[in-house]
Design a protein around this motif. Structure first.
Motif, PDB file in Angstrom:
ATOM      1  N   SER A 159       6.473  -9.652 -36.401  1.00 29.06           N
ATOM      2  CA  SER A 159       5.672  -8.930 -35.404  1.00 29.06           C
ATOM      3  C   SER A 159       4.778  -7.901 -36.070  1.00 29.06           C
ATOM      4  N   SER A 168      -4.403  -8.419 -38.188  1.00 29.98           N
ATOM      5  CA  SER A 168      -4.479  -8.360 -36.717  1.00 29.98           C
ATOM      6  C   SER A 168      -5.666  -9.121 -36.145  1.00 29.98           C
ATOM      7  N   HIS A 169      -6.770  -9.206 -36.896  1.00 31.16           N
ATOM      8  CA  HIS A 169      -7.960  -9.869 -36.354  1.00 31.16           C
ATOM      9  C   HIS A 169      -7.811 -11.402 -36.310  1.00 31.16           C
ATOM     10  N   ALA A 206       1.606  -9.334 -37.311  1.00 27.56           N
ATOM     11  CA  ALA A 206       0.696  -9.736 -36.231  1.00 27.56           C
ATOM     12  C   ALA A 206      -0.293  -8.644 -35.851  1.00 27.56           C
ATOM     13  N   PHE A 207       0.109  -7.358 -35.960  1.00 24.86           N
ATOM     14  CA  PHE A 207      -0.841  -6.296 -35.594  1.00 24.86           C
ATOM     15  C   PHE A 207      -1.081  -5.316 -36.747  1.00 24.86           C
ATOM     16  N   TRP A 208      -0.955  -5.809 -37.975  1.00 25.39           N
ATOM     17  CA  TRP A 208      -1.209  -4.989 -39.167  1.00 25.39           C
ATOM     18  C   TRP A 208      -2.709  -4.919 -39.424  1.00 25.39           C
ATOM     19  N   ARG A 209      -3.276  -3.780 -39.092  1.00 26.59           N
ATOM     20  CA  ARG A 209      -4.697  -3.553 -39.331  1.00 26.59           C
ATOM     21  C   ARG A 209      -4.898  -2.899 -40.695  1.00 26.59           C
ATOM     22  N   ALA A 230       3.649  -5.946 -30.586  1.00 27.48           N
ATOM     23  CA  ALA A 230       3.936  -4.512 -30.635  1.00 27.48           C
ATOM     24  C   ALA A 230       5.217  -4.182 -29.873  1.00 27.48           C
ATOM     25  N   ASN A 281      -1.013  -9.743 -29.913  1.00 23.98           N
ATOM     26  CA  ASN A 281      -0.863  -8.435 -30.557  1.00 23.98           C
ATOM     27  C   ASN A 281      -0.018  -7.497 -29.708  1.00 23.98           C
TER      28      ASN A 281
END
Length: 208
Positions: free
Chosen positions: A130, A140-141, A133-136, A152, A148
């Protein structure tokens, strides 16, 4: 395996890995909690500010997971639940009251330790997947916005489950005298092993 001081329960590499994972867990938990809710934002001061906490958190988490995988592969076969473990868990009242004579024979780990192990494994996997999946700005893109958001939520839930499990793990280690010493020195006394893990004691000593 035994020596003049007692029975060898953990090797030096096992103990080093455990303590490094423990340190990384504390850092990941503190930085994650700082980013989780405004009331805990003051914790970013431990990492040099909000930007650094956000940058470091995922890298700390990945390092923790990679080292934990080493523990998982080495000890998973010692943590397979069996009939005795299920019976042990069903007699948790006797466990808490110290009625060891009423409990089924415990091997290297008891039912509670095995259950905690698998909760940690699942939580670590969910946190890692997870988190990516939203690691900027790295990943995340590549993931849809709705995914996303779900990631979270899964990340936050898994983190709380892992934190609570670790709290229980630490409490149990303090409660059972000699457990922390085993992870500090790698050695346990024969009396400790015979009392808390008689099955393992018989395995490593031949019952002597």
């Amino acid at each position: 395996m035994s020596n003049e001081n007692g029975l060898v329960r953990y090797s030096g590499s096992d103990r080093a890995n455990h303590w490094i994972v423990a340190l990384l867990f504390v850092l990941a938990a503190l930085s994650g909690l700082a980013l989780f809710h405004p009331s805990m934002y003051f914790l970013v001061g431990l990492f040099g500010g909000g930007s650094w906490a956000r940058i470091l958190h995922p890298f700390i988490g990945v390092a923790m997971f990679v080292l934990f995988v080493g523990i998982m592969f080495k000890f998973w076969h010692h943590n397979v639940l069996n009939a005795n473990d299920r019976k042990w868990l069903g007699q948790i009242g006797d466990v808490l009251n110290g009625h060891h004579e009423k409990l089924p024979e415990v091997g290297r780990y008891n039912g509670g330790q095995k259950l905690a192990f698998w909760v940690m494994v699942v939580s670590m996997l969910l946190l890692t997947v997870s988190g990516f999946a939203f690691w900027r700005p790295y990943f995340s893109h590549y993931v849809p916005v709705d995914v996303n958001r779900v990631a979270a939520l899964v990340h936050a839930f898994s983190a709380w489950v892992l934190i609570l499990t670790i709290i229980v793990h630490v409490y149990a280690a303090i409660w059972v005298q000699g457990t922390i010493g085993a992870m500090r020195t790698g050695i346990v006394s024969r009396a400790w092993a015979r009392k808390h893990h008689p099955g393992w004691f018989k395995e490593v000593t031949g019952g002597k």
